[in-house]
Scaffold this active site. Sequence first.
Site, PDB file in Angstrom:
ATOM      1  N   LYS A  90      37.678  39.167  31.106  1.00 31.76           N
ATOM      2  CA  LYS A  90      39.166  39.209  29.947  1.00 31.76           C
ATOM      3  C   LYS A  90      39.199  37.776  29.536  1.00 31.76           C
ATOM      4  O   LYS A  90      39.948  37.503  28.015  1.00 31.76           O
ATOM      5  CB  LYS A  90      40.395  39.840  30.673  1.00 31.76           C
ATOM      6  CG  LYS A  90      40.633  40.621  31.308  1.00 31.76           C
ATOM      7  CD  LYS A  90      40.033  41.203  29.969  1.00 31.76           C
ATOM      8  CE  LYS A  90      40.413  43.421  30.340  1.00 31.76           C
ATOM      9  NZ  LYS A  90      40.850  44.171  29.127  1.00 31.76           N
ATOM     10  N   GLU A 129      49.796  42.380  27.245  1.00 33.58           N
ATOM     11  CA  GLU A 129      50.160  43.707  28.530  1.00 33.58           C
ATOM     12  C   GLU A 129      49.076  43.352  29.329  1.00 33.58           C
ATOM     13  O   GLU A 129      48.162  43.007  28.687  1.00 33.58           O
ATOM     14  CB  GLU A 129      49.652  44.930  27.275  1.00 33.58           C
ATOM     15  CG  GLU A 129      48.598  45.481  27.330  1.00 33.58           C
ATOM     16  CD  GLU A 129      47.219  44.358  26.326  1.00 33.58           C
ATOM     17  OE1 GLU A 129      46.675  44.562  26.376  1.00 33.58           O
ATOM     18  OE2 GLU A 129      47.749  44.206  25.247  1.00 33.58           O
ATOM     19  N   SER A 169      31.988  43.721  35.185  1.00 29.99           N
ATOM     20  CA  SER A 169      32.855  43.149  34.681  1.00 29.99           C
ATOM     21  C   SER A 169      33.740  42.439  35.499  1.00 29.99           C
ATOM     22  O   SER A 169      34.642  41.536  34.765  1.00 29.99           O
ATOM     23  CB  SER A 169      33.561  44.302  33.481  1.00 29.99           C
ATOM     24  OG  SER A 169      34.355  45.072  34.349  1.00 29.99           O
TER      25      SER A 169
END
Length: 397
Positions: A91, A113, A379
């Site tokens: 991210k 969010e 991830s």
Amino acid sequence: MKTKLQPDANGFYGEFGGAFVPEMLYPNVLELQENYLKIIQEEDFQAAFKLLLKDYVGRPTPLYFSKNLSEEFGAQIYLKREDLNHTGAHKINNAIGQVLLAKRLNKKRIIAETGAGQHGVATATACALLNMDCTIYMGEVDIERQKPNVDRMRLLGAKIQPATSGSKTLKDATNEAIRAWINDPVGTHYIIGSVVGPHPYPDLVAQFQSVISEEIKIQLKEKTGNENPDYVLACLGGGSNAIGAFYHFIDNGITQLIAIEAGGEGVNSGKTAATIALGKKGIIHGSKTYLIQTDDGQIVEPHSVSAGLDYPGIGPIHSYLHDTKKAEVVSITDEEAIKAAFDLSVKEGIIPALESAHALAYLPKMKFKSDDVVVINLSGRGDKDLETLKKFMQDEQ
């Protein structure tokens, strides 16, 4: 340079995508549409972005050959270690890029969010680094089950705004963030954490995350002499880690792309987030895509043991890849994902995020040749999921 994956002028990938937004939000979206490509393609932007990815985030992340998994499944299995990024997931790639973009648009405040909390932590981190005010919208349910990440965000100086409506998870946090953006269009930039939302967000996020597959190609060439793997596996919620891992392998005629959705308690259990398995075409959060909905168009509350995958839709890019058969979409249950998380932990000394564990859990369902090269996008790391995993620890042991 235009790639085959980029959307048309209206933000569509085939029939999916677009920008279906209320009139009050249109100026915000239009400003981004008109400026994002010009800004992110500038040499000084790219230089600043790549330098931070290298020296701050820690890229390139390793492409690790897993000897134990390779022996178990009879293939050459590599793990792309996005869990080793600063903040513990992919991210951060997008968060750094979008905060740099927001500063060039003269924005003063960032909102975002988050579900699993990884995007929230990444955004709070980027805002702390680049001196931007930060508010994170997060569902009450996710605040409870992802408490370590909530604490990290607060420590980084972010304000946490709970979403108390609906299922009190990612969908509801997204709704609240969009409302806040409408209320302050001039000073605020909204960082969407996945390849969802109105155009240009899916393309914007995909371009920032494409560094994952860009590195895989270089690293595989060094390790095997061939830059194209036979398979790339990635979990699929909104779809940012999956598109990052797929981006440079689409249409190469060699690599089979497999996206793994959250099957929850079973695709037909009523407690699932398997959007492709169950979904119908519709509009959610400003774009046309597949989503889980009732016959009269009401969104069905999704379920997954992994907070980052319980989204009732998927990014329009992934709807397009599925419909054009450029990628295969499958699903894995909560139980299978938890088992895979425990297995990787004890076999490789790597505790994966429950999201990533969905991709790992698909390995036993595949048949390989011994020379098949398989890349799994790991991830995120599993620190954030320890409270959830602890509940199953006795059963597994």
